[in-house]
Write a protein that holds these residues in place. Structure first.
Motif, short mmCIF file in Angstrom:
data_model
loop_
_atom_site.label_atom_id
_atom_site.label_comp_id
_atom_site.label_asym_id
_atom_site.label_seq_id
_atom_site.Cartn_x
_atom_site.Cartn_y
_atom_site.Cartn_z
N ASP A 15 0.89 -1.17 0.02
CA ASP A 15 -0.07 0.02 -0.02
C ASP A 15 0.95 1.24 0.00
N PRO A 16 1.05 1.98 -0.91
CA PRO A 16 1.57 3.09 -1.35
C PRO A 16 1.51 3.99 -0.11
N ALA A 17 0.45 4.27 0.27
CA ALA A 17 -0.13 5.25 1.49
C ALA A 17 0.82 4.98 2.72
N GLU A 18 0.81 3.84 2.97
CA GLU A 18 1.28 3.28 3.99
C GLU A 18 2.94 3.42 3.98
N GLN A 19 3.46 3.28 2.76
CA GLN A 19 4.84 3.61 2.75
C GLN A 19 5.15 5.01 3.10
N THR A 20 4.32 5.72 2.40
CA THR A 20 4.48 7.25 2.51
C THR A 20 4.39 7.75 4.01
N ARG A 21 3.23 7.03 4.71
CA ARG A 21 3.06 7.63 6.13
C ARG A 21 4.53 7.05 6.81
N MET A 22 4.89 5.93 6.70
CA MET A 22 6.11 5.50 7.34
C MET A 22 7.16 6.33 7.31
N LEU A 23 7.41 6.67 5.99
CA LEU A 23 8.75 7.78 5.56
C LEU A 23 8.34 8.87 6.41
N ALA A 24 7.24 9.50 6.32
CA ALA A 24 6.95 10.73 6.92
C ALA A 24 6.84 10.44 8.50
N ALA A 25 6.64 9.63 9.22
CA ALA A 25 6.61 9.28 10.64
C ALA A 25 8.35 8.96 11.04
N ALA A 26 8.97 8.97 10.26
CA ALA A 26 10.42 8.58 10.73
C ALA A 26 10.94 10.01 11.23
N ALA A 27 10.52 10.74 12.31
CA ALA A 27 10.85 11.88 12.55
C ALA A 27 12.43 12.20 13.24
N HIS A 28 12.80 11.07 13.48
CA HIS A 28 14.33 11.24 13.89
C HIS A 28 15.05 11.65 12.71
N LEU A 29 14.73 11.60 11.44
CA LEU A 29 15.16 11.97 10.22
C LEU A 29 15.13 13.32 9.64
N PRO A 30 15.99 13.84 8.95
CA PRO A 30 15.75 15.13 8.64
C PRO A 30 14.65 15.19 7.61
N PHE A 247 12.29 -2.75 -1.84
CA PHE A 247 13.45 -2.40 -1.20
C PHE A 247 13.36 -2.04 0.14
N LEU A 248 12.06 -1.23 0.47
CA LEU A 248 11.84 -0.73 1.78
C LEU A 248 11.45 -1.78 2.70
N ASP A 249 10.97 -2.85 2.01
CA ASP A 249 10.42 -3.76 2.88
C ASP A 249 11.51 -4.75 3.16
N ASP A 250 12.31 -4.85 2.24
CA ASP A 250 13.88 -5.60 2.57
C ASP A 250 14.50 -4.84 3.71
N LEU A 251 14.70 -3.53 3.57
CA LEU A 251 15.28 -2.74 4.67
C LEU A 251 14.70 -2.93 5.89
N LEU A 252 13.44 -3.07 6.04
CA LEU A 252 12.63 -3.04 7.33
C LEU A 252 12.79 -4.48 8.01
N GLN A 253 12.65 -5.55 7.06
CA GLN A 253 12.59 -6.95 7.36
C GLN A 253 14.09 -7.20 7.88
N SER A 254 15.08 -6.84 7.44
CA SER A 254 16.49 -6.94 7.93
C SER A 254 17.03 -6.12 9.09
N GLY A 255 16.19 -5.07 9.24
CA GLY A 255 16.43 -4.33 10.33
C GLY A 255 17.53 -3.07 9.89
N LYS A 256 17.67 -2.89 8.59
CA LYS A 256 18.56 -1.86 7.99
C LYS A 256 17.83 -0.58 7.63
N PHE A 257 16.80 -0.31 7.85
CA PHE A 257 16.09 0.99 7.48
C PHE A 257 16.80 2.11 7.83
N ASP A 258 16.88 2.16 9.27
CA ASP A 258 17.75 3.36 9.79
C ASP A 258 18.94 3.69 9.21
N ALA A 259 19.88 2.59 9.37
CA ALA A 259 21.34 2.78 8.92
C ALA A 259 21.28 3.18 7.29
N TYR A 260 20.32 2.83 6.63
CA TYR A 260 20.47 2.98 5.07
C TYR A 260 19.93 4.29 5.05
#
Ligand code: SF4
Ligand code: SF4
Length: 349
Positions: A15-30, A247-260
């Motif tokens: 769901d694209p809206a879910e992805q957009t929300r997830m990226l927008a909610a990453a408040a620790h990122l600029p 790729f976002l899915d992969d990053l989340l599942q491997s715990g590498k989203f923040d580092a990437y």
């Protein structure tokens, strides 16, 4: 089901809206727009339209691991003739020099050949973003001749010159089939020195890292593909994996989203901003919805509210506004400005 072993099923974050929300909610990122503003580059605006990039659907004969379209053989979304006709109207009326056709495997759209022939008839440069394996798939094996006859530029994904890495990302036998397709294109003149038939290859990293320098990697590709397989090509584009879809899915599942994301943010390069592809591109989805780029399209981000939503019903008086529109940005945009920058035409600086 295709002959290829499918690497992966659909993204769990489809769901694209879910992805957009997830990226927008990453408040620790600029916030991307704030990074632009710090360099006097906000708001980001278009500077005309040189490329109309149309995504003719999500149907594909592959299911690559990092696909930002979440495409595959089980998808049914495909552009119909009415939307394709509206694309041609804009191409003609807006005096846009280039039609860039992507998918999915764009050649699987039933109107693909008609669209190419019409656009070439208008004198437009036409780019086919090809996954190579489709060219050696039964029922599509006459495609190389069709592309050559219409002088279509081929931009083909080949994420590595090593079989193991390509098959890992794109499925079993993908490499062997890609080499067969490249040889067929070479036989027709594609990619040969001084040939007018352009064959560009596209590299994207297998894992969560930035691409290496494009010119150095191009030299490696040229040497390895020539020595090992006798394959020639025109140029190499390096593309950064965008933190969206599979790729976002992969990053989340491997715990590498923040580092990437930190890697992309830390590598923000203001010198790339002038050449961001959204500044000279308009993107259309299979239903005719308009976006600033293919990535925004995948996230369900349309144009800013004062702009038209869909290519159908677009009027000539809308064109001038479109050409100077404000661009919708989000944290995924850090993928385009990291390091040497990234676009559908490779690195930016
Ligand atoms: S070939 Fe391209 S569109 Fe098809 S699954 Fe792979 S990355 Fe996605
Ligand atoms: S993802 Fe890249 S091309 Fe798209 S709007 Fe953001 S900066 Fe522009």
């Amino acid at each position: 089901m295709t002959e290829l072993t499918l690497v992966r099923r659909r993204s769990t974050l489809a769901d694209p809206a879910e992805q957009t929300r997830m990226l927008a909610a990453a408040a620790h990122l600029p916030v991307f727009a704030e990074s632009l503003a710090r360099h006097g580059e906000s708001p980001l605006t278009a500077q005309g339209i040189e490329v109309l990039q149309i995504n003719v659907g999500k149907v594909c004969n592959q299911t690559c691991r990092h696909c930002h379209v979440d495409a595959g053989p089980d998808r049914r979304e495909s552009m119909d003739r009415a939307v394709a006709e509206a694309c041609l109207r804009l191409l003609r009326g807006g005096n846009i020099p280039t039609l860039d056709i992507t998918g999915g495997a764009p050649e699987m759209n039933p109107h693909f050949r008609w669209l190419v022939a019409e656009a070439r008839g208008l004198g437009k440069r036409v780019i086919d973003r090809c996954n190579l394996t489709i060219l050696v798939t039964p029922a599509f094996e006459d495609l190389p001749e069709f592309l050559a006859e219409h002088s279509v530029e081929v931009v083909a994904s080949l994420p590595c010159y090593l079989e193991e890495n390509v098959d890992k990302q794109r499925g079993d036998h993908a490499f062997e089939r890609s080499i067969r397709a490249l040889r067929r294109l070479n036989e027709l003149g594609y990619g040969l020195p001084d040939s007018p038939l352009s064959l560009s290859l596209v590299f994207n990293p297998v894992g969560p890292s930035l691409p290496p320098a494009q010119d150095r990697l191009e030299a490696d590709y040229r040497r390895e593909l020539r020595d090992r397989y006798g394959v020639e090509f025109t140029r190499l584009y390096t593309i950064t994996n965008m933190p969206i879809s599979r790729f976002l899915d992969d990053l989340l599942q491997s715990g590498k989203f923040d580092a990437y994301m930190q890697k992309l943010v830390g590598a923000f390069n203001p010198a790339t901003v002038d050449s961001l592809m959204c500044r000279t591109t308009l993107s259309v989805d299979w239903q005719g919805n308009l976006s600033d780029c293919d990535f925004n399209q995948m996230l369900g981000l349309g144009l800013v509210p004062d702009q038209p939503r869909n290519i159908q019903g677009l009027r000539e008086q809308d064109f001038a506004n479109l050409f100077g529109r404000r661009i919708v940005t989000g944290r995924h945009c850090f993928g385009c400005t990291a390091g040497a920058g990234s676009s559908c035409q490779g690195s930016l600086s």
